[in-house]
Design a protein around this motif. Structure first.
Motif, PDB file in Angstrom:
ATOM      1  N   ILE A  43       3.920 -86.157 -18.813  1.00 30.02           N
ATOM      2  CA  ILE A  43       2.813 -85.267 -19.151  1.00 30.02           C
ATOM      3  C   ILE A  43       3.267 -83.826 -19.357  1.00 30.02           C
ATOM      4  CG2 ILE A  43       0.606 -84.347 -18.306  1.00 30.02           C
ATOM      5  CD1 ILE A  43       0.195 -87.007 -16.849  1.00 30.02           C
ATOM      6  N   TRP A  44       4.220 -83.375 -18.540  1.00 28.18           N
ATOM      7  CA  TRP A  44       4.690 -81.995 -18.664  1.00 28.18           C
ATOM      8  C   TRP A  44       6.173 -81.944 -18.350  1.00 28.18           C
ATOM      9  CZ3 TRP A  44       4.029 -77.408 -14.825  1.00 28.18           C
ATOM     10  CH2 TRP A  44       4.398 -76.207 -15.457  1.00 28.18           C
ATOM     11  N   GLU A  45       6.935 -81.288 -19.231  1.00 31.36           N
ATOM     12  CA  GLU A  45       8.376 -81.171 -19.066  1.00 31.36           C
ATOM     13  C   GLU A  45       8.804 -79.713 -19.185  1.00 31.36           C
ATOM     14  OE1 GLU A  45      10.176 -83.579 -22.076  1.00 31.36           O
ATOM     15  OE2 GLU A  45       9.197 -85.432 -21.417  1.00 31.36           O
ATOM     16  N   ALA A  46       9.821 -79.347 -18.425  1.00 33.84           N
ATOM     17  CA  ALA A  46      10.477 -78.058 -18.634  1.00 33.84           C
ATOM     18  C   ALA A  46      11.445 -78.226 -19.794  1.00 33.84           C
ATOM     19  CB  ALA A  46      11.218 -77.621 -17.371  1.00 33.84           C
ATOM     20  N   GLU A  47      11.318 -77.360 -20.783  1.00 34.24           N
ATOM     21  CA  GLU A  47      11.996 -77.532 -22.070  1.00 34.24           C
ATOM     22  C   GLU A  47      13.420 -76.996 -22.078  1.00 34.24           C
ATOM     23  OE1 GLU A  47      12.199 -78.998 -25.519  1.00 34.24           O
ATOM     24  OE2 GLU A  47      10.117 -78.350 -25.453  1.00 34.24           O
ATOM     25  N   PHE A  48      14.323 -77.799 -22.625  1.00 32.85           N
ATOM     26  CA  PHE A  48      15.685 -77.358 -22.921  1.00 32.85           C
ATOM     27  C   PHE A  48      16.041 -77.844 -24.318  1.00 32.85           C
ATOM     28  CE2 PHE A  48      15.404 -77.641 -18.330  1.00 32.85           C
ATOM     29  CZ  PHE A  48      15.867 -76.396 -17.955  1.00 32.85           C
ATOM     30  N   TRP A  49      16.918 -77.123 -24.971  1.00 33.98           N
ATOM     31  CA  TRP A  49      17.281 -77.518 -26.322  1.00 33.98           C
ATOM     32  C   TRP A  49      18.660 -76.953 -26.650  1.00 33.98           C
ATOM     33  CZ3 TRP A  49      13.769 -73.946 -24.896  1.00 33.98           C
ATOM     34  CH2 TRP A  49      13.967 -72.631 -25.315  1.00 33.98           C
ATOM     35  N   GLY A  50      19.282 -77.561 -27.636  1.00 30.16           N
ATOM     36  CA  GLY A  50      20.565 -77.061 -28.111  1.00 30.16           C
ATOM     37  C   GLY A  50      21.728 -77.510 -27.249  1.00 30.16           C
ATOM     38  N   ASN A  51      22.910 -77.238 -27.741  1.00 29.97           N
ATOM     39  CA  ASN A  51      24.121 -77.621 -27.029  1.00 29.97           C
ATOM     40  C   ASN A  51      24.932 -76.413 -26.567  1.00 29.97           C
ATOM     41  OD1 ASN A  51      25.071 -76.710 -29.467  1.00 29.97           O
ATOM     42  ND2 ASN A  51      25.874 -78.691 -30.154  1.00 29.97           N
ATOM     43  N   GLY A  52      24.291 -75.236 -26.569  1.00 30.84           N
ATOM     44  CA  GLY A  52      24.977 -74.047 -26.105  1.00 30.84           C
ATOM     45  C   GLY A  52      26.021 -73.516 -27.064  1.00 30.84           C
ATOM     46  N   MET A  53      26.061 -74.073 -28.270  1.00 28.34           N
ATOM     47  CA  MET A  53      27.098 -73.680 -29.224  1.00 28.34           C
ATOM     48  C   MET A  53      26.557 -72.854 -30.383  1.00 28.34           C
ATOM     49  SD  MET A  53      29.268 -77.240 -29.325  1.00 28.34           S
ATOM     50  CE  MET A  53      29.843 -78.007 -27.805  1.00 28.34           C
ATOM     51  N   ASP A  54      25.271 -72.488 -30.287  1.00 28.00           N
ATOM     52  CA  ASP A  54      24.718 -71.601 -31.306  1.00 28.00           C
ATOM     53  C   ASP A  54      23.910 -70.511 -30.615  1.00 28.00           C
ATOM     54  OD1 ASP A  54      21.876 -72.461 -31.046  1.00 28.00           O
ATOM     55  OD2 ASP A  54      22.691 -74.360 -31.754  1.00 28.00           O
ATOM     56  N   ALA A  55      23.419 -69.579 -31.401  1.00 30.38           N
ATOM     57  CA  ALA A  55      22.785 -68.392 -30.822  1.00 30.38           C
ATOM     58  C   ALA A  55      21.400 -68.657 -30.262  1.00 30.38           C
ATOM     59  CB  ALA A  55      22.710 -67.292 -31.883  1.00 30.38           C
ATOM     60  N   TYR A  56      20.802 -69.793 -30.570  1.00 30.70           N
ATOM     61  CA  TYR A  56      19.401 -70.009 -30.219  1.00 30.70           C
ATOM     62  C   TYR A  56      19.205 -71.159 -29.233  1.00 30.70           C
ATOM     63  CZ  TYR A  56      19.395 -67.337 -34.519  1.00 30.70           C
ATOM     64  OH  TYR A  56      19.663 -66.393 -35.473  1.00 30.70           O
ATOM     65  N   ALA A  57      20.264 -71.550 -28.550  1.00 36.44           N
ATOM     66  CA  ALA A  57      20.161 -72.681 -27.635  1.00 36.44           C
ATOM     67  C   ALA A  57      19.714 -72.238 -26.251  1.00 36.44           C
ATOM     68  CB  ALA A  57      21.503 -73.399 -27.542  1.00 36.44           C
ATOM     69  N   MET A  58      19.002 -73.125 -25.553  1.00 36.51           N
ATOM     70  CA  MET A  58      18.649 -72.913 -24.152  1.00 36.51           C
ATOM     71  C   MET A  58      18.888 -74.247 -23.442  1.00 36.51           C
ATOM     72  SD  MET A  58      17.645 -70.894 -21.751  1.00 36.51           S
ATOM     73  CE  MET A  58      16.799 -69.482 -22.439  1.00 36.51           C
ATOM     74  N   ALA A  59      20.160 -74.581 -23.283  1.00 36.47           N
ATOM     75  CA  ALA A  59      20.526 -75.864 -22.699  1.00 36.47           C
ATOM     76  C   ALA A  59      20.482 -75.778 -21.180  1.00 36.47           C
ATOM     77  CB  ALA A  59      21.918 -76.289 -23.177  1.00 36.47           C
ATOM     78  N   GLY A  81       7.720 -66.368 -23.665  1.00 39.50           N
ATOM     79  CA  GLY A  81       8.465 -65.670 -22.628  1.00 39.50           C
ATOM     80  C   GLY A  81       8.014 -66.051 -21.235  1.00 39.50           C
ATOM     81  N   VAL A  82       6.731 -66.348 -21.062  1.00 44.76           N
ATOM     82  CA  VAL A  82       6.229 -66.792 -19.760  1.00 44.76           C
ATOM     83  C   VAL A  82       6.734 -68.204 -19.465  1.00 44.76           C
ATOM     84  CG1 VAL A  82       4.194 -67.109 -18.317  1.00 44.76           C
ATOM     85  CG2 VAL A  82       4.168 -65.379 -20.126  1.00 44.76           C
ATOM     86  N   TYR A  83       6.680 -69.069 -20.461  1.00 41.59           N
ATOM     87  CA  TYR A  83       7.178 -70.443 -20.280  1.00 41.59           C
ATOM     88  C   TYR A  83       8.670 -70.472 -19.963  1.00 41.59           C
ATOM     89  CZ  TYR A  83       3.169 -73.282 -21.800  1.00 41.59           C
ATOM     90  OH  TYR A  83       1.961 -73.931 -21.873  1.00 41.59           O
ATOM     91  N   ASN A  84       9.416 -69.590 -20.581  1.00 43.22           N
ATOM     92  CA  ASN A  84      10.866 -69.684 -20.488  1.00 43.22           C
ATOM     93  C   ASN A  84      11.416 -69.447 -19.089  1.00 43.22           C
ATOM     94  OD1 ASN A  84      11.453 -70.519 -23.045  1.00 43.22           O
ATOM     95  ND2 ASN A  84      11.865 -68.487 -23.861  1.00 43.22           N
ATOM     96  N   ILE A  85      10.616 -68.931 -18.194  1.00 37.89           N
ATOM     97  CA  ILE A  85      11.059 -68.814 -16.806  1.00 37.89           C
ATOM     98  C   ILE A  85      11.311 -70.204 -16.211  1.00 37.89           C
ATOM     99  CG2 ILE A  85      10.358 -68.064 -14.488  1.00 37.89           C
ATOM    100  CD1 ILE A  85      11.274 -65.826 -16.326  1.00 37.89           C
ATOM    101  N   LEU A  86      10.590 -71.209 -16.698  1.00 35.04           N
ATOM    102  CA  LEU A  86      10.854 -72.574 -16.237  1.00 35.04           C
ATOM    103  C   LEU A  86      12.303 -72.972 -16.502  1.00 35.04           C
ATOM    104  CD1 LEU A  86       7.631 -74.274 -17.653  1.00 35.04           C
ATOM    105  CD2 LEU A  86       8.097 -73.798 -15.233  1.00 35.04           C
ATOM    106  N   SER A  87      12.886 -72.406 -17.552  1.00 35.43           N
ATOM    107  CA  SER A  87      14.262 -72.725 -17.928  1.00 35.43           C
ATOM    108  C   SER A  87      15.274 -71.784 -17.289  1.00 35.43           C
ATOM    109  CB  SER A  87      14.404 -72.664 -19.454  1.00 35.43           C
ATOM    110  OG  SER A  87      13.475 -73.514 -20.091  1.00 35.43           O
ATOM    111  N   HIS A  88      14.819 -70.957 -16.374  1.00 38.96           N
ATOM    112  CA  HIS A  88      15.703 -70.020 -15.672  1.00 38.96           C
ATOM    113  C   HIS A  88      16.734 -70.800 -14.852  1.00 38.96           C
ATOM    114  CE1 HIS A  88      16.936 -66.855 -12.831  1.00 38.96           C
ATOM    115  NE2 HIS A  88      16.378 -65.970 -13.641  1.00 38.96           N
ATOM    116  N   SER A  89      17.901 -70.205 -14.672  1.00 42.14           N
ATOM    117  CA  SER A  89      18.966 -70.874 -13.927  1.00 42.14           C
ATOM    118  C   SER A  89      18.587 -71.158 -12.484  1.00 42.14           C
ATOM    119  CB  SER A  89      20.242 -70.025 -13.958  1.00 42.14           C
ATOM    120  OG  SER A  89      20.020 -68.754 -13.381  1.00 42.14           O
ATOM    121  N   ALA A  90      17.658 -70.395 -11.925  1.00 36.93           N
ATOM    122  CA  ALA A  90      17.237 -70.611 -10.549  1.00 36.93           C
ATOM    123  C   ALA A  90      16.155 -71.681 -10.430  1.00 36.93           C
ATOM    124  CB  ALA A  90      16.729 -69.307  -9.939  1.00 36.93           C
TER     125      ALA A  90
END
Length: 602
Positions: A270-286, A48-57
Motif C-alpha cells: 500500500i505504501w513504500e518509501a521510494e528509491f530509484w537509480g543505481n547511484g551512477m547518474d546525477a538524479y539517483a536516490m538509491a 521535498g517532504v517525502y524525500n525525508i523518507l529516503s534519508h540515510s537515517a
C-alpha cells in the motif's frame, strides 16, 4: 523506472541531508517569498517532504539495520560496528540516533513550511491544494509518530522554525504527541487521493487509514495503554479491507520480486518509501536495503550484497511445515561467486549452531532489472505498509475488543492461506519393490508436477526427496487433489507409493489458538513475526505488547545454548527497560534549554 522527484527536490535533499533543520538560513529548502505559486512548485515542495523518507537515517539505511529495529528476528553480523543502536551499547551522543531525530524534524519543518504556503496562490485549483495539504499533514504526523515511537513525548512544532530562538521548546507528553499525530492524519484522510493502482510511493486514503490503524494500536499498547484506541484501530483497518481496492498477492515471494523489479503492487504493497537509480547518474536516490538486508553475494552478475543481517534461532523455529514464507525469508542456498545471474547452490538445513550464520532472504538483488547494478546501493523500495499487515492489525484490534471472533480469525486465515504450500505434503512408500540398481524416475499425475528423486537401499525404494527451489523451498507442485505416484526405470520393479497434499485446513489458525483472547493474541504475535519479518516493525510490536526485554533475553538464552558466547550474544543480553526508548540526542539537549532527558539516560 519510477520518476518521483525533480532536480530541484533532489538538490534540496542531498544538499542538506545532514543539516540541522533549525538553521537560521537553511540552504536545503525553498524560500517562501517567491515560491509555492504554481502546481509544479507545490509538487516540488511536496517531494521535498517525502524525500525525508529516503534519508540515510530512515529507510535509506538506518531503519534497515543501524537502528536495531529487527529486534528478536535478526542481528547485525558486523562485530566491528560499535556504538550503534543495534548493539544496545550506545549513549546520547550516538550519531545514528541524532541523525534520526533531526531527519524527522527536518521532515516536520518542511511539511510546516509547505502547509504555511499551500494557499499562497488562491487562484490554483482548490482540489489540487487540498491534495497537497493532505499529504503534507499526513507526513508531518508520520514523522512525529516515528519520533514518539523512539523517544516518547517530544516537542511538537506546527509552524516552521526559522530562528535559533524557536528551538527552545518543552516536550509534549506522550499522549499529547500522539494526539497531534492523530489530528494530522485524521485531517489528511479526506483530503488525500482515492486509491490509485498506479503507484504506492505517494500516500492515498488506504495508506492514511492503514497507518492510522498502526498508530492506534501503538496508543492502545504500552507505554500509553489507551485501550479505547483498539476500536479506532479496528475502524481504520476495516475501512481499508472494505474498500475493495486491496488484495493479497497470491505469492508471498512475488511481493518482494516486484519490489526488486521496480513494479508497483498497490493491491498488496500500500505504501513504500521510494528509491530509484543505481547511484551512477546525477538524479539517483538509491538505498541500502537489498545490499545490506539480503542473501550474501560476491557475484556482480547477481548483484553484490555484503549481507549485514543474520537471522536468529528463534526466528528460524517460528515457522510450521508447509509455510512458504520460511524459504523466502530464510534462504536455503548460497549465491555462487561466479556464473550467470542468480547462480546458486542449495544447502541442507542448518544446525542449531549454524542457524545464526544464515542471512535474511526477502530482498534479493538477482531480481533487480536496473543495470548496471551498483555495488554500494540498490533501487529497491522499502515496504512501509502492506495489506497483510492491515489484516493482522484488524484481527488484533477485534480480538482485544471482542475476543477471537470468526471475522478476526478469518482475517488471519487469509494471510496464512496465501503463505501455504499447495503441493505434496508427504509421500508414503507402500511397497519398496525389488531389484533396483539405480534410483528410478519418480512421476506425479495431474496438477503441477512436483520434482522428486527416489531413494533406494538394498534394491528397494525407501523414500523420495524433492528438488530444492529458491522461491518456494521445494518443488512439491501445486495440486487440488492427491496425485498418483509412479516409479519407472532403475532396473527394478514393484515400487508403489501414495501422496498426500497440503490443504487450506493445514494453514488455518488451530482451534487451540482461538480458545481464549490471550491465546489468539499470542498466535497473532507469532503470525506478525512470520509475515512481517525484517520490515522494520518487530521492535515496536514487542514494545507495545510489553515483551521487548523478555523477548530479547529469550534470544540471548537460545544463543548461549546453541552457540555459546559469540560477540553478538551481549547485544540481546544487555537490553533493559530503558531501551524501550532512545535517549534524546546530546546535541538537542544542548540546543534546547527546556528539553528533559528520557529516564535511564540522564
Amino acid at each position: 523506472m519510477k520518476k518521483l522527484c525533480s532536480l530541484l527536490a533532489i538538490i534540496a535533499v542531498t544538499a542538506g541531508a545532514c543539516k540541522n533543520f533549525l538553521d537560521v538560513k537553511p540552504s536545503d529548502f525553498l524560500s517562501s517569498s517567491n515560491y509555492y505559486t504554481t502546481p509544479a512548485e507545490l509538487e516540488t515542495a511536496l517531494t521535498g517532504v517525502y524525500n525525508i523518507l529516503s534519508h540515510s537515517a530512515l529507510y535509506r539505511g538506518g531503519i534497515v539495520y543501524l537502528n536495531g529495529f529487527e529486534a528478536d528476528e535478526a542481528y547485525i553480523n558486523r562485530s566491528t560496528l560499535i556504538n550503534y543502536p543495534f548493539t544496545f551499547d550506545y549513549t546520547a551522543t550516538n550519531p545514528t540516533i541524532e541523525g534520526f531525530w533531526f531527519a524527522c524534524y527536518t521532515g516536520i519543518n518542511r511539511a510546516n513550511t509547505l502547509l504555511q504556503n499551500v494557499d499562497k496562490n488562491t487562484a490554483l485549483d482548490q482540489a489540487l491544494r487540498d491534495k497537497v495539504r493532505g499529504q503534507a499533514l499526513f507526513l508531518r504526523g508520520y514523522y512525529l509518530f516515528l519520533l514518539a515511537q523512539n523517544f516518547g513525548g517530544v516537542p511538537v512544532f506546527l509552524e516552521p522554525v526559522a530562528s535559533v530562538e524557536g528551538t527552545d521548546a518543552k516536550r509534549a507528553t506522550l499522549k499529547e504527541t500522539y494526539d497531534q499525530v492523530l489530528a494530522d492524519m485524521e485531517k489528511a484522510e479526506p483530503l488525500v487521493e482515492e486509491i490509485s493502482v498506479a503507484k504506492s510511493s505517494r500516500v492515498n486514503k488506504s495508506a492514511v487509514r492503514g497507518i492510522l490503524a498502526r498508530v492506534c494500536l501503538n496508543m492502545a499498547g504500552q507505554p500509553l495503554n489507551d485501550q479505547s484506541k483498539y476500536e479506532a484501530a479496528r475502524k481504520w483497518a476495516k475501512m481499508v479491507i472494505d474498500d475493495g481496492s486491496h488484495a493479497l498477492n497470491p505469492s508471498y515471494a512475488d511481493i518482494f520480486i516486484k519490489i526488486a523489479r521496480d513494479e508497483y503492487d498497490i493491491k498488496e504493497s500500500i505504501w513504500e518509501a521510494e528509491f530509484w537509480g543505481n547511484g551512477m547518474d546525477a538524479y539517483a536516490m538509491a538505498g541500502n536495503n537489498a545490499r545490506i538486508n539480503g542473501p550474501a553475494s560476491s557475484n556482480p552478475n547477481t548483484g553484490m550484497c555484503p549481507a549485514y543481517v543474520n537471522i536468529t534461532g528463534k526466528f528460524y523455529n517460528a515457522f510450521e511445515t508447509g509455510d512458504l514464507r520460511k524459504p523466502w525469508s530464510i534462504p536455503n542456498f548460497k549465491y555462487l561467486a561466479t556464473g550467470p545471474r542468480g547462480a546458486k547452490t542449495y544447502e541442507a538445513p542448518p544446525t542449531p549452531t549454524n542457524v545464526y550464520l544464515v542471512n535474511t532472504g526477502k530482498y534479493r538483488r538477482e531480481y533487480e532489472t536496473l543495470t548496471p547494478q551498483n555495488i554500494n546501493s540498490s533501487p529497491q523500495n522499502w515496504p512501509v505498509l502492506r495489506f497483510a499487515d492491515v489484516l493482522l492489525m484488524y484481527a488484533e484490534a477485534v480480538n482485544a475488543i471482542s475476543g477471537p471472533t470468526a471475522e478476526a480469525v478469518g482475517a488471519v486465515n487469509l494471510v496464512r492461506r496465501r503463505a501455504w504450500s499447495k503441493g505434496i505434503k508427504e509421500v508414503t512408500i507402500t511397497n519398496g519393490g525389488a531389484g533396483y540398481t539405480s534410483a528410478p524416475t519418480v512421476s506425479f499425475s495431474a496438477g503441477s508436477n512436483a520434482q522428486a528423486t527416489a531413494v533406494i537401499a538394498d534394491g528397494k525404494v525407501t523414500g523420495v526427496t524433492f528438488a530444492p527451489d529458491a522461491v518456494v523451498g521445494a518443488l512439491t507442485g501445486s495440486y487440488t487433489s492427491a496425485p498418483a505416484v509412479t516409479f519407472s526405470g532403475g532396473g527394478g520393479s514393484g515400487a508403489t507409493a501414495t501422496a498426500t497434499i497440503y490443504t487450506a485446513a493445514d494453514a488455518d489458525v488451530p482451534a487451540t489458538a482461538t480458545a481464549t483472547k490471550e491465546s489468539f493474541l499470542q498466535f497473532i504475535q507469532q503470525e506478525r513475526f512470520r509475515e512481517l519479518n525484517t520490515e522494520g516493525l518487530r521492535k515496536f510490536d514487542l514494545i507495545r505488547w510489553g515483551i521487548f526485554v523478555s523477548s530479547m533475553h529469550q534470544v540471548a538464552d537460545m544463543i548461549q545454548q546453541d552457540v555459546g558466547a559469540p560477540s553478538y550474544l551481549q547485544r540481546f543480553r544487555s537490553v533493559t527497560e530503558r531501551h524501550n526508548l532512545w535517549p534524546i540526542p546530546a546535541k538537542e539537549m544542548t540546543l534546547n534549554r527546556q528539553m528533559v532527558q528520557n529516564p535511564g539516560w540522564e
